[in-house]
Design an enzyme around this catalytic site. Structure first.
Site, PDB file in Angstrom:
ATOM      1  N   CYS A   2       0.984  -1.370   0.194  1.00  0.00           N
ATOM      2  CA  CYS A   2       0.422   0.019  -0.110  1.00  0.00           C
ATOM      3  C   CYS A   2       0.599   1.406  -0.420  1.00  0.00           C
ATOM      4  O   CYS A   2       1.483   1.174   0.603  1.00  0.00           O
ATOM      5  CB  CYS A   2      -0.764  -0.018   1.233  1.00  0.00           C
ATOM      6  N   ARG A  27       5.433   0.340  -6.093  1.00  0.00           N
ATOM      7  CA  ARG A  27       5.185  -0.822  -5.030  1.00  0.00           C
ATOM      8  C   ARG A  27       3.669  -2.075  -5.201  1.00  0.00           C
ATOM      9  O   ARG A  27       4.264  -2.733  -3.956  1.00  0.00           O
ATOM     10  CB  ARG A  27       4.433   0.080  -3.794  1.00  0.00           C
ATOM     11  N   TRP A  78      -3.262  -2.638  -2.157  1.00  0.00           N
ATOM     12  CA  TRP A  78      -2.518  -4.036  -1.864  1.00  0.00           C
ATOM     13  C   TRP A  78      -3.741  -4.622  -0.642  1.00  0.00           C
ATOM     14  O   TRP A  78      -3.388  -4.864   0.267  1.00  0.00           O
ATOM     15  CB  TRP A  78      -1.437  -4.167  -1.663  1.00  0.00           C
ATOM     16  N   ASN A 104      -1.753   2.414   5.985  1.00  0.00           N
ATOM     17  CA  ASN A 104      -0.811   0.824   5.716  1.00  0.00           C
ATOM     18  C   ASN A 104      -0.793   0.381   7.166  1.00  0.00           C
ATOM     19  O   ASN A 104      -0.947   0.970   8.004  1.00  0.00           O
ATOM     20  CB  ASN A 104       0.133   1.760   5.116  1.00  0.00           C
ATOM     21  N   GLY A 105       0.050  -1.014   7.045  1.00  0.00           N
ATOM     22  CA  GLY A 105      -0.004  -2.174   7.594  1.00  0.00           C
ATOM     23  C   GLY A 105      -1.083  -2.320   7.834  1.00  0.00           C
ATOM     24  O   GLY A 105      -2.251  -2.758   7.084  1.00  0.00           O
ATOM     25  N   GLU A 485      18.994 -16.593  -8.267  1.00  0.00           N
ATOM     26  CA  GLU A 485      18.156 -15.370  -8.123  1.00  0.00           C
ATOM     27  C   GLU A 485      17.714 -15.381  -9.606  1.00  0.00           C
ATOM     28  O   GLU A 485      16.601 -14.570 -10.200  1.00  0.00           O
ATOM     29  CB  GLU A 485      19.970 -14.446  -8.700  1.00  0.00           C
ATOM     30  N   LYS A 489      14.079 -13.784 -11.003  1.00  0.00           N
ATOM     31  CA  LYS A 489      12.902 -13.239 -11.948  1.00  0.00           C
ATOM     32  C   LYS A 489      12.714 -13.643 -12.726  1.00  0.00           C
ATOM     33  O   LYS A 489      12.060 -13.061 -13.061  1.00  0.00           O
ATOM     34  CB  LYS A 489      14.820 -12.757 -12.144  1.00  0.00           C
ATOM     35  N   GLU A 492       8.768 -14.288 -11.446  1.00  0.00           N
ATOM     36  CA  GLU A 492       7.806 -12.753 -11.557  1.00  0.00           C
ATOM     37  C   GLU A 492       7.477 -12.009 -12.414  1.00  0.00           C
ATOM     38  O   GLU A 492       6.124 -11.337 -11.980  1.00  0.00           O
ATOM     39  CB  GLU A 492       9.501 -12.748 -10.022  1.00  0.00           C
ATOM     40  N   HIS A 508      18.595 -35.352  -8.225  1.00  0.00           N
ATOM     41  CA  HIS A 508      18.078 -35.727  -6.710  1.00  0.00           C
ATOM     42  C   HIS A 508      16.663 -35.761  -6.366  1.00  0.00           C
ATOM     43  O   HIS A 508      16.360 -35.464  -5.796  1.00  0.00           O
ATOM     44  CB  HIS A 508      18.656 -35.182  -5.278  1.00  0.00           C
ATOM     45  N   LYS A 607       6.461  -3.709  -4.369  1.00  0.00           N
ATOM     46  CA  LYS A 607       8.233  -3.551  -3.864  1.00  0.00           C
ATOM     47  C   LYS A 607       8.588  -4.021  -3.036  1.00  0.00           C
ATOM     48  O   LYS A 607       9.540  -4.516  -2.333  1.00  0.00           O
ATOM     49  CB  LYS A 607       8.232  -2.252  -4.921  1.00  0.00           C
TER      50      LYS A 607
HETATM   51  O1  M6R Z   1      13.444  -4.666  -0.413  1.00  0.00           O
HETATM   52  P1  M6R Z   1      13.547  -5.789   0.299  1.00  0.00           P
HETATM   53  O2  M6R Z   1      15.277  -6.197  -0.344  1.00  0.00           O
HETATM   54  O3  M6R Z   1      13.803  -6.482   1.474  1.00  0.00           O
HETATM   55  O4  M6R Z   1      13.257  -6.384  -0.544  1.00  0.00           O
HETATM   56  C1  M6R Z   1      13.539  -8.010  -0.129  1.00  0.00           C
HETATM   57  C2  M6R Z   1      12.441  -8.593  -1.159  1.00  0.00           C
HETATM   58  O5  M6R Z   1      11.033  -8.664  -1.306  1.00  0.00           O
HETATM   59  C3  M6R Z   1      12.586  -8.392  -2.542  1.00  0.00           C
HETATM   60  O6  M6R Z   1      14.083  -8.565  -2.925  1.00  0.00           O
HETATM   61  C4  M6R Z   1      12.092  -8.737  -3.252  1.00  0.00           C
HETATM   62  O7  M6R Z   1      12.717 -10.973  -3.215  1.00  0.00           O
HETATM   63  C5  M6R Z   1      12.089  -8.613  -5.230  1.00  0.00           C
HETATM   64  N1  M6R Z   1      10.449  -8.604  -5.729  1.00  0.00           N
HETATM   65  C6  M6R Z   1      12.821  -9.569  -5.708  1.00  0.00           C
HETATM   66  O8  M6R Z   1      12.947  -9.350  -7.100  1.00  0.00           O
END
Ligand code: M6R
Length: 612
Positions: A2, A27, A78, A104-105, A485, A489, A492, A508, A607
């Site tokens: 949010c 976000r 959100w 927010n929260g 990673e 990527k 997502e 395995h 985000k």
């Molecule tokens: O702001 P942060 O680095 O703590 O965020 C951690 C994860 O939420 C963030 O890296 C997330 O996995 C990304 N969407 C990956 O691209």
């Protein structure tokens, strides 16, 4: 997640609010709305869906507050409690319509508060946890808005960042925070409030971050801050050093692509002034321990989530290899609840781009509580983790807007390598080795540039595999976190089911899933164990799975064995994660683009993840 924007000034509030919400789109959200107060009443416009739909409704609105007000609040939601629909969207109002609030929260005791209000005939209309708070504030109101807010907040369990207004006191906004960020922007004759500095950057550079249990009262006379007992508090005014243009897409189709291309300059900024070649070490002033203190560290524990955790894994390998001390990485979400063993000679490093990730923040608090020395590696200046850790290193990567983290990862790895170098030089690393490593770190931007030059070749590979449903990424050593990673990527932003595995682990179990349309991205650059990974890639080929080989420049022998090859510059193993990750970012980007995905705002994602 949010987002909040509030405006108090002399300009048309609705324009500033909608523009601020647009800047918070990255976000992640599923509904949005604004409320403005004018001439004794509050009007609200909100809807599920995108900001552009809200903008149209606001522009066409005949409501006098929306047209004329110079005070208002806005929100991107959100969904957590209840569907993303108009009723559940913020701003929420109390039953009388005299109060409006954005939140927010999560209000954890919202059910109890809702039943309590119902006994007084106050019925909530939405399914949200947030609405109860504005109803409670209205219920506590006895002629002073900040008093009502502080009374209501004393009854709340959970987290909040809120902005509240009332047509009883139209020349006032009240903001408060506990666990969910609120930043105030001090402009000329105006005050802005937001959950994230990017919403207010075009208007001012002077920012004040509220701390937990702070309240801010904004009026035409300026801004005053109090704690919940209404005792005055003072918070430092900080200068936001990000350029507002850095948060615009410019000529790029997506923020993600822009940020991929920004990596050479972002890494230069992350390492600028931090390498001392004469002493063969790194100078990280935020890690203010002396060589003697550094020599006392027995273990480094890195906590983070998602991409940040993957960068932490590279750091783990580097610290163990170079400094010869125990290093471990732990998912921040797990750290807090499994009662970890922490000693005063442990250095806990919290790594987070946003500096607001709830799980990482909880891990920081737990580590501090257990007496560890805690440091932060954050990108957002003034963020909660940066402030609560007290010591640490900023990335200086500039704002990262794309939900898929790119430049933050390569800058985090750069900082972790410098941290490893600094600790290693107080231990067993000789000066000469320190200087050589420093020189390689300095060359990383140039290595990334070489990968970016291959964009077209990577795009061609991407287009060939854009229709696959599943993919595997395999690697060893420093390339194992990069395999994780790369898979993160791809999944997502393209919604392809992708898994990262240690190359040895495939047989395995996961090898059972290989088919002719399941590509395996094998990270075959020159790191120890490469020949074994090569054997694993051959095993995949033998099961008809297409292999995309990522190889070091000059390694023609491997390149000849696979039909699809991505070449990255040759460099020492600890440096390889940076150019290799950039190649995988481009691969994921072009696959997602070919599939027509919403790259900067993937479905369901946010985000900055401010709930546990
Ligand atoms: O702001 P942060 O680095 O703590 O965020 C951690 C994860 O939420 C963030 O890296 C997330 O996995 C990304 N969407 C990956 O691209």
């Amino acid at each position: 997640m949010c987002g909040i924007v509030g405006y108090f000034g002399k300009r048309k509030a609705s324009d500033i609010l909608v523009d601020g919400l647009r800047r918070l789109e990255y976000r992640g959200y599923d509904s949005a709305g604004i409320a403005c107060v004018y001439d004794g009443s509050i009007d609200v416009v909100k809807n599920p869906g995108k900001i552009r739909a809200l903008r149209e409704r606001v522009q066409q609105s005949p409501l006098k507050s929306i047209k004329n007000a110079t005070v208002g609040i806005g929100h991107t939601r959100w969904a957590t409690h209840g569907q993303p629909n108009e009723v559940n969207a913020h701003p929420h109002q109390d039953v009388s319509g005299h109060f409006a609030m954005v939140h927010n929260g999560i209000i954890e005791n919202y059910k109890a508060i809702r039943s309590g209000l119902a006994k007084h005939g106050i019925e909530c209309v939405s399914e949200t946890d947030s609405e109860v708070l504005v109803q409670l504030i209205a219920f506590c109101y006895k002629g002073n808005l900040e008093e009502a807010v502080s009374e209501a907040l004393k009854q709340v369990k959970g987290t909040y960042g809120i902005v509240v207004m009332s047509d009883h006191e139209p020349d006032k906004l009240v903001a408060a925070r506990c666990g969910s960020p609120i930043v105030l922007g001090l402009g000329r004759n105006e005050t802005l409030v937001a959950s994230d500095a990017s919403a207010i950057m075009p208007h001012t550079r002077d920012a004040v971050y509220l701390e937990d249990f702070d309240m801010a009262v904004i009026t035409a006379d300026g801004m005053e801050m109090f704690d919940l007992q209404r005792a005055p508090v003072n918070r430092e005014v900080m200068a936001m050093d990000w350029d507002a243009g850095a948060a615009e897409k410019g000529e790029y189709a997506h923020f993600m692509l822009k940020e991929i291309y920004e990596q050479p300059s972002a890494i230069r900024n992350a390492i600028r002034g931090r390498l001392d070649f004469e002493m063969g070490t790194a100078v990280l002033s935020g890690l203010d321990f002396s060589p003697r203190d550094a020599a006392m560290i027995n273990r480094v524990l890195v906590v983070g989530c998602g991409t940040s955790m993957h960068a932490g894994m590279v750091g783990e390998y580097a610290i163990e290899e170079m400094a010869g001390i125990l290093a471990e990485v732990e998912q921040a979400a797990e750290f807090r609840y499994r009662n970890p063993i922490i000693t005063p000679s442990d250095l806990v490093v919290a790594i987070s781009q946003s500096g607001e990730t709830a799980d990482t923040l909880a891990a920081v608090r737990e580590a501090k509580n257990k007496g560890a020395v805690v440091a932060g590696i954050c990108n957002v200046v003034g963020s909660t983790i940066a402030r609560e850790t007290g010591r640490g290193v900023y990335l200086h990567a500039g704002p990262e807007i794309g939900v898929a983290s790119t430049k933050a990862f390569t800058c985090q790895v750069s900082v972790m390598l410098m941290m490893a170098l600094k600790i290693a030089r107080t231990r067993r690393m000789p000066l000469n080795d320190g200087e050589v490593l420093g020189r390689w770190i300095e060359r990383m931007p140039e290595l990334v540039e070489k990968v970016l030059e291959q964009n077209d070749a990577i795009k061609a590979v991407a287009q060939k595999y854009a229709k696959c449903d599943n993919a595997f990424f395999i690697g060893r050593g420093y390339l194992f976190p990069v395999a994780l990673e790369g898979a993160l990527k791809l999944k997502e932003i393209s919604y392809i089911h992708a898994e990262g595995y240690h190359a040895a682990e495939l047989k395995h179990g996961p090898i059972a899933l290989l088919q002719k349309n399941t590509p395996v991205i094998a990270l075959l650059n020159d790191v120890p164990g490469k020949d074994k990974t090569l054997g694993n890639a051959e095993e995949c080929k033998a099961r008809n799975a297409p292999v995309i080989a990522v190889v070091s420049e000059g390694d023609e022998k491997i390149a000849d064995e696979f039909s699809d090859v991505i070449v990255v510059p040759d460099c020492p193993p600890c440096i390889t994660p940076v150019p290799t990750a950039v190649a995988l970012q481009l691969l994921a980007y072009h696959i997602a683009a070919a599939r027509g995905c919403e790259i900067d705002q993937p479905r369901n994602l946010a985000k900055s993840v401010t709930v546990e």
